[in-house]
Design a protein around this motif. Structure first.
Motif, short mmCIF file in Angstrom:
data_model
loop_
_atom_site.label_atom_id
_atom_site.label_comp_id
_atom_site.label_asym_id
_atom_site.label_seq_id
_atom_site.Cartn_x
_atom_site.Cartn_y
_atom_site.Cartn_z
N MET A 3 0.82 -1.21 0.00
CA MET A 3 0.00 0.00 0.00
C MET A 3 0.86 1.27 0.00
SD MET A 3 -3.04 1.26 0.41
CE MET A 3 -3.92 -0.21 0.91
N ASN A 7 0.85 4.24 -2.73
CA ASN A 7 0.55 5.63 -2.39
C ASN A 7 1.68 6.57 -2.75
OD1 ASN A 7 -2.03 5.39 -1.54
ND2 ASN A 7 -1.58 5.37 0.64
N TYR A 82 -5.84 11.49 13.14
CA TYR A 82 -6.75 10.39 12.82
C TYR A 82 -5.99 9.11 12.50
CZ TYR A 82 -10.43 7.72 10.60
OH TYR A 82 -11.32 6.72 10.28
N PHE A 83 -5.03 9.22 11.58
CA PHE A 83 -4.34 8.00 11.18
C PHE A 83 -3.41 7.48 12.27
CE2 PHE A 83 -5.65 9.28 6.85
CZ PHE A 83 -6.34 8.12 6.57
N LYS A 90 -5.19 -0.18 15.99
CA LYS A 90 -5.06 -1.45 15.29
C LYS A 90 -3.96 -2.31 15.93
CE LYS A 90 -5.09 -3.26 10.65
NZ LYS A 90 -4.68 -3.07 9.27
N ILE B 226 -5.75 8.74 0.17
CA ILE B 226 -6.35 8.75 1.50
C ILE B 226 -7.33 7.58 1.67
CG2 ILE B 226 -8.35 10.26 1.19
CD1 ILE B 226 -6.35 11.57 3.74
N ASN B 228 -6.94 4.67 0.27
CA ASN B 228 -6.07 3.51 0.53
C ASN B 228 -5.69 3.43 2.00
OD1 ASN B 228 -6.05 2.61 -2.08
ND2 ASN B 228 -4.13 3.63 -2.63
N LEU B 229 -5.30 4.57 2.56
CA LEU B 229 -4.91 4.59 3.98
C LEU B 229 -6.09 4.17 4.85
CD1 LEU B 229 -2.85 7.89 4.14
CD2 LEU B 229 -1.99 5.59 4.58
N LEU B 230 -7.28 4.64 4.48
CA LEU B 230 -8.46 4.28 5.26
C LEU B 230 -8.71 2.78 5.23
CD1 LEU B 230 -11.07 7.07 4.48
CD2 LEU B 230 -10.12 6.46 6.69
N LYS B 232 -6.57 0.54 4.81
CA LYS B 232 -5.51 -0.17 5.52
C LYS B 232 -5.76 -0.15 7.03
CE LYS B 232 -0.52 -0.45 6.03
NZ LYS B 232 0.75 0.20 5.70
#
Lengths: 93, 249
Positions: A3, A7, A82-83, A90, B226, B228-230, B232
């Motif tokens: 991923m 990105n 947020y992330f 997680k 973004i 994609n990040l979500l 993941k």
């Protein structure tokens, strides 16, 4: 492909798309030019007078860029929070 | 031989530049005072019911599902960042992405109209970008019309089996283009001049048609990043959300 790699490629594409005009187009200031629409309006309808003025305008370019940077910074802060939060959540699961 | 080629190339190049360069486009929002009072009022009348519906739908969503609030804040933040970035385009002028595609895809158009309203208010009050009198029109183009198209495009593509990435990209890019097209229509309607509404719309479209295409592509790509990040970090919440939406619709 991971991923992150995907990105990074997508972001690289955005950077390229953004840089190309700067290289290709010479002699331009890349004005945001809300002005051009005003010109077009006065061209189509020469007698038009704006009937309402901005309540407040940034006094100059510096203050304006401050506010734009602030806008981007607020957004970025929330996104990063947020992330970070989601990643932590997680991992502890 | 080499020299000839060089001359030919540079001639071609300068021709292209002349063709593309000198037209300036306007930033996306209609400036303060630049819609006659009647049209300003009409767009308020059109937008307000959608905004009210948006408040309701956000309330319902967050009441049933308090976890979702953060995801909504993320969508708003994304729109905040993207609409602060004025990107240069091939026409020699700059314009900015809208960033509302993400919200539209995840929460649907009416909730997204609120996000659009917040961004537009910030820019109208603090940056003299867009305006209070033209807020109704700008909310309609950026907060309603664009998101509706993004939402429909995403649903259609997703159902027809296109990959998530492609669906998100096309939905967001299309929403961006639609926003500008609607802005031109709004200006054309308000300023038919002597050439008539259609000709006037075409004139306004002409200003930014080329400018907007690379920006729409950038917006599409960034929305995929973004998304994609979500997927993941947050797949559960996404599934939950799409489940709620499916039940509702």
């Amino acid at each position: 492909m991971t991923m992150t790699k995907k990105n990074l490629i997508l972001i690289l594409m955005v950077i390229i798309i953004t840089i190309i005009p700067l290289i290709v187009v010479k002699n331009s200031e890349f004005g945001g030019a809300d002005g051009a629409a005003e010109e077009m309006i006065t061209e189509i309808q020469p007698n038009y007078e704006p009937w309402f003025n901005s309540i407040w305008e940034p006094p100059g370019g510096e203050t304006e860029s401050l506010l734009f940077a602030l806008q981007a910074a607020i957004g970025t802060g929330i996104i990063a929070y947020y992330f970070g939060y989601q990643k932590g959540k997680k991992q502890t699961r | 031989m080499k020299k000839k080629l060089y001359v030919l190339l540079s001639a071609l190049f300068s021709f292209l530049i002349v063709l593309l360069a000198p037209r300036e486009a306007y930033a996306m929002h209609i400036m303060e005072g630049f819609l006659p009072p009647m049209w300003a009022a009409i767009w308020f009348v059109v937008s307000i019911p959608v905004l009210l519906h948006g408040v309701k739908s956000i309330k319902k969503l967050t009441d049933e599902n308090p976890n979702i609030k953060m995801l909504l804040a993320l969508c708003g933040a994304f729109a905040f960042v993207l609409s602060a970035m004025k990107l240069p385009s091939v026409t020699g002028s700059s314009s900015h992405p809208t960033g509302v595609g993400l919200g539209a895809i995840l929460f649907g158009p009416s909730a997204t109209s609120i996000l659009g309203l917040i961004v537009l208010l910030f820019q109208a009050i603090l940056l003299a970008h867009g305006g209070i009198s033209t807020l109704g029109a700008n909310v309609f183009s950026m907060g309603i019309a664009g998101p509706i198209v993004s939402y429909l495009a995403f649903r259609t593509l997703n159902k027809s089996g296109a990959s998530k990435g492609v669906s998100v990209f096309i939905a967001a890019a299309l929403g961006n283009l639609i926003t500008y097209i609607v802005t031109s229509i709004q200006l054309g309607l308000a300023f038919p001049g002597e050439v008539g509404i259609m000709a006037s719309i075409v004139k306004f479209l002409g200003i930014f048609a080329v400018t907007q295409v690379p920006l729409a592509i950038s917006e599409g790509l960034l929305t995929v990043v973004i998304y994609n990040l979500l997927t993941k970090y947050n797949e559960n919440e996404l599934n939950e959300l799409s489940l709620i939406r499916e039940v509702k619709s």
